[in-house]
Design an enzyme around this catalytic site. Structure first.
Site, PDB file in Angstrom:
ATOM      1  N   HIS A 162      -3.086   6.440   4.265  1.00  0.00           N
ATOM      2  CA  HIS A 162      -1.666   6.606   4.598  1.00  0.00           C
ATOM      3  C   HIS A 162      -1.212   7.977   4.096  1.00  0.00           C
ATOM      4  O   HIS A 162      -1.532   8.372   2.968  1.00  0.00           O
ATOM      5  CB  HIS A 162      -0.809   5.554   3.867  1.00  0.00           C
ATOM      6  CG  HIS A 162      -0.959   4.155   4.381  1.00  0.00           C
ATOM      7  ND1 HIS A 162      -1.651   3.842   5.532  1.00  0.00           N
ATOM      8  CD2 HIS A 162      -0.491   2.983   3.900  1.00  0.00           C
ATOM      9  CE1 HIS A 162      -1.594   2.527   5.738  1.00  0.00           C
ATOM     10  NE2 HIS A 162      -0.901   1.981   4.754  1.00  0.00           N
ATOM     11  N   CYS A 178       0.815  -1.225   0.000  1.00  0.00           N
ATOM     12  CA  CYS A 178       0.000   0.000   0.000  1.00  0.00           C
ATOM     13  C   CYS A 178       0.846   1.272   0.000  1.00  0.00           C
ATOM     14  O   CYS A 178       0.602   2.193  -0.790  1.00  0.00           O
ATOM     15  CB  CYS A 178      -0.943   0.011   1.194  1.00  0.00           C
ATOM     16  SG  CYS A 178      -0.158  -0.462   2.750  1.00  0.00           S
TER      17      CYS A 178
END
Lengths: 346, 346
Positions: free
Chosen positions: A252, A132
């Site tokens: 994130h 990710c």
């Protein structure tokens, strides 16, 4: 009149945090599905999941589950992928693997569609979905790499707990409630479920994601370093990463310092980012506009802001890159690859 | 028998988050106080604060408040310092200023005792206490600077809300409760109280601390860049900073990449850090030991861990530096300076 090829699709890990997003996207995108098989561990088998108004019963994933399956999306952990993907390949299934199992395998393409979609065609049965934190960074840096070249990247991450799964989300929310009520947070899951020491994540920052390697870097940091080079197809690219978990649920964030190989004009950099596919430039300091995890949550794009020339190195840039780790960082990137396969098989 | 010189001390901003910690430390350290004057804005005047068992009434800070005061510690904002310090100096008061007002003034020493305590003696009435995020970084890097030389620092911060004052702490805790209960967080204070746009800090990461400058950096980032050079007394030092607020109450964390001027042995680096004054090395990856904001809260030390050689540049190190921003980052650094003045006046 055009006829559309339909595919037998399987989702492995369909009850997990990423599996749930994959199913949501397959429905939203109206993926050309002939049949949909939902697979999971024995523990979750029997669960019913609604897909486009129909309840589908989750089955235990077994080697023989892949007979007749055209495309399978795996997000049930590296061990499950390692155990089942060889069998799926034998059945002729094209596997899109969201785990770490095949990413650094030289024969497996590691694909971020905005960067290297052409690599999909080189697959030998499995295409790996990168980590990710890597995906959002390379997607944002690709237009700059193509135009100016990149020699070095130094990244520090601010990663959401959802990257560690649904249990970690619950853990962080539970701990937050405990701390707000003046109780002990009783850490139980993070930083790494399988390791003995647990740390409080509520109102804290944990500089450990995944296990430590002998060189002092964590596996998450090594994934960012190795995967970035492989995706950019440039072993000379210098990458340093420090990966940190913070109390955010989805999204994130990354503080990225990047050295370009050529002089650049800052307005051209911003224009390239604004026009790049899958990227949304959010960069207006005068109006306090920059990417935020809470804004990125639930969206497929990679958001870039705080774009500024470095003060000590005029060939370097600083950027703030944010994306939903379960979407572009996992499910959406996998579904993009599946769509590419579906489109090229027509 | 020895006699101890006692001092008339004033604390300006005594009802604030930092002022509170200064009073706690003056009491704990048994600072040689003859009289203690607590000063604040008109709004807080009249408040009673207990010090060593005695209630002291807070008075409004005025130009004439400093008559007879030997040492004054200021932490009531830059405007208050600018307005009052010239008057305090006229009264012969030595001022230790915890705001940004005098830090970059060429005639004012900017002091971190572990780095440049000798500069205190050059003061012309005021000694500046650096920015919280700068103090912990330079304290940790000083032993490496002295031994190997440092050419470049690239830092990304993970800063606690207490750095923005007591109101920001309440805001973050209130927002956390709202989000946990499914309500709108209604941002009201952060990122910058005086600016129009407010962002959610609970379960988020905000890449803005203080106002943006024309170069795209925030004032907080520029403070780290400029102050580090001044404290290290090295204008050739290259510094880049990205400052980010995260939902932590006490304790700033920093991901620091640092290029040394000489080859180094990693075990020597760790030994230097372990033996440096004011530094505590917390670096045992095998046992998941590294600094954490929640552990650093309430402690005076600067904690350093995740010490590892960079993979792409063998002369570079990566570090994780954590300290309580209200203590070493503010009150403790100021009290250390006050103790030095007291000791050298004996």
């Amino acid at each position: 009149m055009s006829t559309q090829t339909l595919f037998n699709v399987a989702v492995v890990g369909s009850t997990g945090a990423v599996g749930e997003q994959i199913l949501k996207l397959l429905a939203e995108r109206d993926f050309p599905i002939k049949s949909l098989k939902l697979l999971s561990s024995a523990r979750s088998a029997g669960t019913k999941i609604a897909f486009k108004g129909q309840d589908i019963t989750v089955e235990e994933a077994k080697p023989e589950s892949f007979a007749g399956v055209d495309i399978a999306l795996f997000s049930a952990g590296g061990d499950v992928s390692k155990a089942l993907i060889p069998h799926a390949i034998e059945h002729g299934t094209v596997c899109i693997d969201n785990t770490n199992a095949y990413r650094m395998d030289p024969g497996t393409p590691l694909v971020v569609p905005e960067v290297n979609i052409d690599k999909v065609n080189e697959h030998k049965g499995v295409i790996a979905n990168p980590n990710c934190s890597t995906i959002q960074m390379v997607a944002a840096l690709k237009p700059l790499y193509d135009r100016f070249g990149i020699s070095r990247i130094i990244v520090s991450t601010y990663q959401a707990v959802s990257g560690a799964g649904a249990k970690a989300i619950n853990e962080m929310l539970r701990q937050s409630r405990e701390v707000l009520e003046g109780n002990d947070p009783n850490p139980d899951i993070l930083p790494v479920g399988s390791l003995p020491v647990k740390h409080q994540i509520a109102f804290n920052a944990i500089p450990q994601i995944d296990k430590f390697q002998e060189n002092g870097f964590t596996l998450e940091e090594m994934k960012m370093i190795r995967e970035t080079k492989k995706i950019m197809n440039d072993e000379s690219l210098e990458v340093t990463a420090t990966c940190v978990r913070i109390p955010v649920v989805y999204g994130h964030s990354e503080s990225v310092y990047v050295e370009l190989k050529q002089d650049f004009d800052l307005s051209e950099v911003k224009k390239l980012l604004a026009e790049a596919p899958g990227i949304e430039l959010q960069d207006d300091p005068d109006n306090q506009v920059y990417p935020l995890a809470t804004d990125a949550a639930g969206k497929n794009e990679v958001f870039v802001g705080r774009v500024r020339r470095d003060l000590s190195n005029p060939r370097a840039l600083n950027l703030w890159i944010v994306s939903d780790n379960l979407l572009k960082g996992a499910a959406w990137n996998a579904v993009q690859i599946a769509e590419h396969i579906a489109n090229t098989r027509k």
